[in-house]
Design an enzyme around this catalytic site. Structure first.
Site, PDB file in Angstrom:
ATOM      1  N   LYS A 257       0.866  -1.195   0.000  1.00  0.00           N
ATOM      2  CA  LYS A 257       0.000   0.000   0.000  1.00  0.00           C
ATOM      3  C   LYS A 257       0.895   1.235   0.000  1.00  0.00           C
ATOM      4  CE  LYS A 257      -3.340   2.558   2.878  1.00  0.00           C
ATOM      5  NZ  LYS A 257      -4.309   2.524   3.991  1.00  0.00           N
ATOM      6  N   LYS A 269     -10.389  12.447   8.285  1.00  0.00           N
ATOM      7  CA  LYS A 269      -9.932  11.961   9.589  1.00  0.00           C
ATOM      8  C   LYS A 269     -10.065  13.106  10.596  1.00  0.00           C
ATOM      9  CE  LYS A 269      -6.759   8.392   8.079  1.00  0.00           C
ATOM     10  NZ  LYS A 269      -7.506   7.261   8.631  1.00  0.00           N
ATOM     11  N   ASP A 341     -12.388   6.849   3.484  1.00  0.00           N
ATOM     12  CA  ASP A 341     -11.196   6.616   4.303  1.00  0.00           C
ATOM     13  C   ASP A 341     -10.742   5.149   4.228  1.00  0.00           C
ATOM     14  OD1 ASP A 341      -9.105   7.230   5.956  1.00  0.00           O
ATOM     15  OD2 ASP A 341     -10.287   7.362   7.791  1.00  0.00           O
ATOM     16  N   GLU A 343      -9.476   3.719   1.786  1.00  0.00           N
ATOM     17  CA  GLU A 343      -8.924   3.923   0.440  1.00  0.00           C
ATOM     18  C   GLU A 343      -7.843   2.899   0.103  1.00  0.00           C
ATOM     19  OE1 GLU A 343      -7.824   5.364   3.087  1.00  0.00           O
ATOM     20  OE2 GLU A 343      -5.698   4.938   2.824  1.00  0.00           O
ATOM     21  N   ARG A 345      -7.582  -0.280   0.540  1.00  0.00           N
ATOM     22  CA  ARG A 345      -8.077  -1.509  -0.110  1.00  0.00           C
ATOM     23  C   ARG A 345      -8.484  -1.252  -1.550  1.00  0.00           C
ATOM     24  NH1 ARG A 345     -12.671  -2.149   4.430  1.00  0.00           N
ATOM     25  NH2 ARG A 345     -11.020  -1.149   5.599  1.00  0.00           N
TER      26      ARG A 345
END
Ligand code: BES
Ligand code: MN
Ligand code: ZN
Length: 489
Positions: A257, A269, A341, A343, A345
């Site tokens: 990632k 966030k 959020d 993101e 994956r």
């Protein structure tokens, strides 16, 4: 750090810092080796007066002026019958940290005879080097840290030097990963990450390819590109390849990632979600590139290795993805983005599809994927999800041999229910409960049948708020050592 081994007696050894590992029992007897370095009687009395009994974590530091050694460090390793490689690692880290301030050569004398030398020498050398690492790049007055530049393992036959031949490439890989993660998000962007990857590839003879936004569009990477939409910075899809000399017996892919910053997108966030730390959301990609660096230098035979990172930022602007958007990944699956959020994956989905198209035998991905994994396993243990028991064993063996901790977690099929979307094939997030498991289950949608795959959630392990084991406070480079050990087996 230059590393050597020798079989000198302690009184013959010369250098600046001398470290001696002691086990519980007669300290005086064990100190006999030190004859000629200092007055043994008073050293034993000194240790006794300070209640030093060689329990794990106990330490005595003595400074001498104008002599060799100038610093003597006694380290407790615990009971001889309970002695483990981890005791050696911890003792080495403690000694190594205490050596900061001295330059020159550090010599380490441990009870090697209790261990397989190949394992013990490597573990101690790695621990010494990795625990004195300091990142000084962003200081306007970068005074070099005073710390030893040379390591001598004392009491080890010279023909055992090959046991530590991988220490330098592996530690350089870990340090590269730490530097990538430690760099702030205005310095380390998808472009600079890609440039670092290219630089690494050129230096260590790897093939490299960068897919630009248009290339990714052509591949139909709608999930990854949806995340990148809200950023002013271009996404960079990085693919490095290690091709071994001679016959290829195994082909593997390692995927990381690579969010150089994760603001959360429109599901911003807030509160205690530590938005200011989200530069480390590229920790998976850093470990992948760090491993590539190490593997390129080690040049193992028999295995072709692909290193893949779909890098971008998760930001907010007028073209950012909306919560509720439906996008199509490169395997044709549609995804309702019910939380921007989640993101990581989405980027991994297209990276995993790309990896599957290379038809590898196995794929391992690393990602700072979920806060839920941090809640479950804390900061010292990464979560491991895997669809194949053999691969699980291989990774558990690799991680335990190098001291990085993994814990296998379930791919509970029934939890897939939580990812059902009313409109699309799947949603990107499920209920709060079991959040790291549904994240892993989401990823399985992008793995072809017949490919063994493992996912490591390193959200807790990739960063240390304070010194932890052989990691100085900051980026840890977690995963590099396990990956290299697994890839080179
Ligand atoms: N990068 C975060 C995960 C994370 C959280 C890493 C804390 C390190 C420390 C990830 O992109 C994320 O935001 N995950 C969400 C998922 C949720 C929206 C289902 C999370 O864990 O809160
Ligand atoms: Mn996120
Ligand atoms: Zn993230």
């Amino acid at each position: 750090m230059k590393i050597t081994v020798n079989q000198k007696s302690l009184s013959e050894w010369s250098g600046q810092v001398l470290v001696i590992g002691l086990v519980e029992g007669s300290i005086e007897n064990q100190l006999k080796n030190l004859d000629g370095i200092c007055d043994l009687k008073s050293l034993a009395l000194y240790a006794k007066a300070r209640d030093f009994s060689a329990k794990p974590g106990e330490i005595i530091k003595l400074d001498f002026l104008n002599s060799s050694p100038e610093k003597l460090i006694l380290i407790g390793l615990g009971k001889v019958e309970e002695l483990s490689i981890n005791n050696l690692r911890e003792g080495a880290c403690l000694a190594s940290r205490s050596s900061i301030g001295s330059t020159g050569k550090i010599g380490v004398f441990f009870p090697w005879e209790a261990f397989e030398l190949s394992v013990a020498a490597k573990a101690v050398a790695e621990s010494i080097r990795l625990s004195i690492f300091k990142d000084l790049r962003f200081n306007s007055d970068p005074k070099q840290q005073r710390s030893p530049q040379e390591l001598d393992l004392i009491g080890i036959p010279e023909d055992a030097i090959h046991f530590i031949s991988q220490v330098d490439p592996i530690c350089s890989g870990v340090e590269l990963a730490r530097e990538l993660v430690g760099a702030p998000p205005n310095d380390l962007t998808p472009s600079t990450l890609a440039n670092k990857a290219i630089e690494t590839a050129k230096e260590f003879n790897l093939d490299y390819k960068i897919l630009e936004r248009l290339d990714c569009e052509a591949q139909g990477m709608g999930a990854y590109l949806a995340v990148a939409k809200g950023s002013d910075l271009d996404p960079k899809f990085i693919h490095l390849t290690y091709k071994p000399k001679g016959a290829i017996k195994r082909r593997i892919a390692i995927v990381g990632k690579g969010l150089t910053f994760d603001s959360g997108g429109y599901n911003l966030k807030v509160g205690a979600s530590q938005i200011e730390m989200m530069k480390y959301d590229m920790g998976g990609s850093a470990s992948v590139i760090g491993a590539a660096r190490a593997i390129g230098e080690i040049a193992p035979i028999g295995t072709e290795i692909h290193f893949i990172v779909a890098s971008c930022e998760n930001m907010v602007n007028g073209s950012a993805v909306h919560p509720g958007d439906i996008v199509t990944a490169s395997n044709g699956k549609t995804i309702e983005i019910n939380n921007t959020d989640a993101e990581g994956r989405l980027t991994l989905a297209d990276a995993l599809v790309y990896a599957c198209k290379l038809k590898p035998d196995s794929i391992v991905d690393l990602a700072t994927l979920t806060g839920a994994c941090v809640i479950a396993l804390g900061e010292e243990i990464a979560g491991l999800w895997v669809n194949d028991d053999d691969l699980a064993n291989e990774l558990e063996k690799a991680s335990s041999s190098c001291g990085e901790k993994l814990w296998r977690m379930p791919l509970q099929k029934s939890y897939k229910e939580g990812l059902k979307s009313m409109l699309a094939d799947i949603k990107n997030t499920g209920p709060r409960a079991g959040g790291s498991i549904t994240a892993a289950l989401f990823l399985t949608e992008f793995i072809d049948d017949g490919i063994s795959w493992a996912h490591l959630d390193i959200a807790g392990t990739c960063w240390a708020d304070k010194d932890r084991g052989l990691d100085p406070a900051g980026a840890t480079g977690f995963g590099v050592r396990t990956l290299v050990s697994w890839a080179c087996q």
